[in-house]
Design an enzyme around this catalytic site. Structure first.
Site, PDB file in Angstrom:
ATOM      1  N   GLU A  94       0.845  -1.205   0.000  1.00 24.24           N
ATOM      2  CA  GLU A  94       0.000   0.000   0.000  1.00 24.24           C
ATOM      3  C   GLU A  94       0.876   1.249   0.000  1.00 24.24           C
ATOM      4  OE1 GLU A  94      -3.584   2.342   2.298  1.00 24.24           O
ATOM      5  OE2 GLU A  94      -2.796   0.544   3.224  1.00 24.24           O
TER       6      GLU A  94
ATOM      7  N   LYS B 234      -8.620 -15.070  15.853  1.00 24.55           N
ATOM      8  CA  LYS B 234      -8.797 -14.661  14.451  1.00 24.55           C
ATOM      9  C   LYS B 234     -10.240 -14.308  14.082  1.00 24.55           C
ATOM     10  CE  LYS B 234      -4.814 -17.499  13.383  1.00 24.55           C
ATOM     11  NZ  LYS B 234      -4.232 -18.633  12.719  1.00 24.55           N
TER      12      LYS B 234
ATOM     13  N   ASP C 197       1.507 -14.253  12.657  1.00 25.60           N
ATOM     14  CA  ASP C 197       0.365 -14.827  11.931  1.00 25.60           C
ATOM     15  C   ASP C 197      -0.514 -13.657  11.467  1.00 25.60           C
ATOM     16  OD1 ASP C 197      -1.941 -16.043  11.079  1.00 25.60           O
ATOM     17  OD2 ASP C 197      -1.904 -17.591  12.645  1.00 25.60           O
TER      18      ASP C 197
ATOM     19  N   HIS D  27      -2.338  10.168  -1.400  1.00 21.06           N
ATOM     20  CA  HIS D  27      -2.516   8.846  -1.994  1.00 21.06           C
ATOM     21  C   HIS D  27      -2.342   8.911  -3.508  1.00 21.06           C
ATOM     22  CE1 HIS D  27      -3.699   5.537   0.732  1.00 21.06           C
ATOM     23  NE2 HIS D  27      -3.704   6.540   1.582  1.00 21.06           N
TER      24      HIS D  27
END
Ligand code: ADP
Length: 583
Positions: A262, A394, A470, A568
């Protein structure tokens, strides 16, 4: 107290080699384009040069003798002057430039020149780090080898794979394609993980009719992931790693590796790091450290489920249960048990310390020990699953937000008013107001669960990928509430992030792979802490929270200043839908 001035006020200078070392593929010379061999061309220009010099000198002498003005020139004089200039330029170009360079730049291949950066280029690029790898614990570099020339390797798009398949491999590929040899068995059958990956990859391409040419195969240690990180590999995805920092937290500087695609993210976090640094640094405090696992067990009646709940939560039984639980590992130490009942079903949330491991395996082993032990006194207990989602792993869940999971951290900094104006290009009042309306009220209106922040998950995900965590645990690890308040009579900004469930480790899982381990090393938290087990993973959690603080400061400022879309567009340089920009 005055903040240490590690940032120069001058524009940052970037280094660039003055001379490119020719690549093997790049050995063509300008002389190749000449119609004559080089020695003949040189001889021709030498002859021309000396002939016209002789001619012009004799014309000059003649004009002096005949008292003719010098500016009166004939056609042959003009031709001679043009020939002189042409041969002079040729000879200077051929011999002169190298000669001048050898005088001025004695060691030309190694010379670096400083190139001024565009002052406008995002503030975040202004990394004026004085110490190359901060004061992280174990980042002492090996002695430098003798200075070697820097070789710029050109990108080769249609590079041929280095791995060459043999005739025997061809037979195996055919049997995988035919379904006679299971793809998953290649590693154990061949005993060579790299070859297994190459064969599986080729079989996959044939089966699907799709090319994997953009996915690299060579340059990865497939042995290192066997039985630990990934099954049935066919290559690896490349993700760039950028550096934010120095991030000054608890008096130490860290260069924070962030793996992301990104655009803007690293630059923006870097700007936040600068604001924190110029304001004296951040303070990050670990509040809690315990990984959880919650099995689901079922009884014939709710009464029996309640009996077990009372037994497990009775302080008198804790020591016995700890002894049983702790048998699983040197590092796993039971901290507490919390139960929730749903009718006849009981959810038992075990919390334990796990040293430097993130700890899911460790806690699961301990839980299994306790469940086995309980079967003696509760033979009617039916274990539905070692994980009953009350852990909760998660998935967004209030239990993690309220009780914490992994490391719970609070991190704060007081950003000086002039830093808010000059570095963050906004004002204290605007930030406080935006934080209240966006991160607090806006998230409340959206029914957020742990999402009272601007983009904590951006920073968490990038650091997790770089350091071998993770990435799926980004879900709860990004739970964060960002608070902003005007302090010191409204002059300065107090900012904090509170993150109750940062799940990180520095041993186990992906942390031991070469690239990820290098990133942990950069932070000085690679592997198990020798002095205090758990210290490395706890430090990593405080770094994650501080980097989130930096990210929050910068993005919130960009939004407050109305710069989000502009930056951006500049850094992603694309025409894609900016409404998707994380905010
Ligand atoms: P996880 O529980 O995060 O999945 P693993 O159980 O795969 O991690 O890895 C932890 C392993 O590392 C255990 O076998 C443990 O004994 C070992 N280990 C070595 N040193 C440490 C340490 N300082 N902290 C935690 N585990 C350690």
């Amino acid at each position: 107290m005055e903040a240490p001035r590690l940032y120069s006020t001058k524009p940052v200078q970037s280094l660039k080699p003055t001379k490119k070392i020719p690549l093997e593929e790049d050995t063509g010379k300008a002389s190749d384009a000449l119609p004559l061999p080089l020695y003949l061309t040189n001889a021709l220009f030498f002859t021309l040069f000396f002939s016209v010099v002789y001619f012009l000198l004799s014309r000059w002498r003649e004009k002096i003798r005949t008292s003719t003005p010098l500016h009166v020139v004939t056609f042959s004089d003009i031709i001679a002057i043009l020939s002189f200039l042409a041969s002079f330029v040729y000879l200077l170009g051929f011999f002169g430039i190298d000669f001048v360079q050898s005088l001025v730049f004695q060691s030309s291949p190694d010379v670096w020149i400083a190139e001024e950066e565009d002052d406008e280029v995002l503030l975040a690029k202004e990394d004026a780090r004085k110490v190359p790898c901060g004061q992280a614990l174990d980042c002492s570099l090996p002695p430098l080898p003798p200075v070697a020339p820097i070789v710029t390797v050109q990108k080769v798009f249609d590079e041929k794979p280095v791995t060459v398949l043999t005739e025997e491999d061809e037979e195996i590929i055919k049997s995988v394609v035919a379904g006679t040899t299971p793809s998953y068995s290649l590693e154990s059958k061949l005993g060579d993980c790299k070859r297994a990956a190459a064969i599986r990859r080729e079989a996959l391409q044939r089966l699907t009719g799709k090319s994997l040419s953009g996915l690299p195969l060579d340059g990865f240690d497939y042995e290192s992931i066997l039985g630990q990180c990934c099954e049935m590999p066919v290559g690896y995805v490349q993700i760039p790693v950028g550096i934010s920092g120095p991030l000054l937290v608890n008096g130490r500087e860290y260069s924070v590796p962030m793996a992301t695609t990104e655009g803007c993210l690293v630059a923006s976090t870097n700007r936040g790091c600068k604001a924190i640094h110029l304001s004296g640094g951040a303070t990050s405090v670990l509040l809690k450290d315990g990984m959880t696992r919650a099995p689901c067990v079922r009884f014939g009646t709710a009464k029996r489920a309640a009996d077990l709940k009372l037994y497990l939560e009775d302080p008198d039984n804790f020591e016995t249960l700890s002894v049983v639980f702790n048998r699983s590992s040197r590092f796993g130490r039971l901290q507490g048990i919390k139960c929730a009942i749903a009718g006849k079903n009981l959810y038992i949330r075990f919390t334990c310390s796990t040293g430097d491991a993130m700890g899911m395996n460790m806690v699961s082993k301990g839980v299994q020990n306790v469940l086995d032990f309980l079967q003696t006194d509760f033979p009617d207990m039916d274990v539905i699953g070692i994980s009953g989602n009350y852990c909760s792993d998660k998935k967004p869940a209030a239990v993690n937000w309220i009780e914490g999971r992994g490391k719970s951290v609070v991190c704060e900094a007081t950003i000086k008013g002039d830093v808010v104006r000059k570095v963050l290009k906004t004002s204290v009042e605007s930030l406080v107001e935006l934080n209240m309306l966006k991160n607090l009220t806006g998230s409340a209106m959206a029914g957020a669960l742990g999402g009272f922040n601007a983009h904590a998950s951006n920073i968490v995900a990038a650091i997790y990928i770089a350091t071998g965590q993770d990435p799926a645990q980004n879900v709860e690890s990004s739970h964060c509430i960002t608070m902003m308040e005007a302090v010191n009579d409204g002059k300065d900004l107090h900012v904090s992030v509170t993150m109750p469930s940062i799940e990180v480790g520095t041993v186990g899982g992906g942390t031991q792979l070469a690239s990820q381990s290098a990133c942990l090393n950069l932070l000085g938290v690679k592997g198990a802490s020798k002095e205090t087990p758990g210290a490395n993973s706890r430090t990593l959690a405080t770094i994650v929270a501080s980097a989130v603080l930096a990210g929050e400061l910068s993005l919130m400022s960009a939004i407050a200043a109305g710069q989000l879309v502009k930056s951006h567009m500049k850094y992603n340089r694309s025409t894609k839908d900016v409404s998707k920009a994380s905010s």
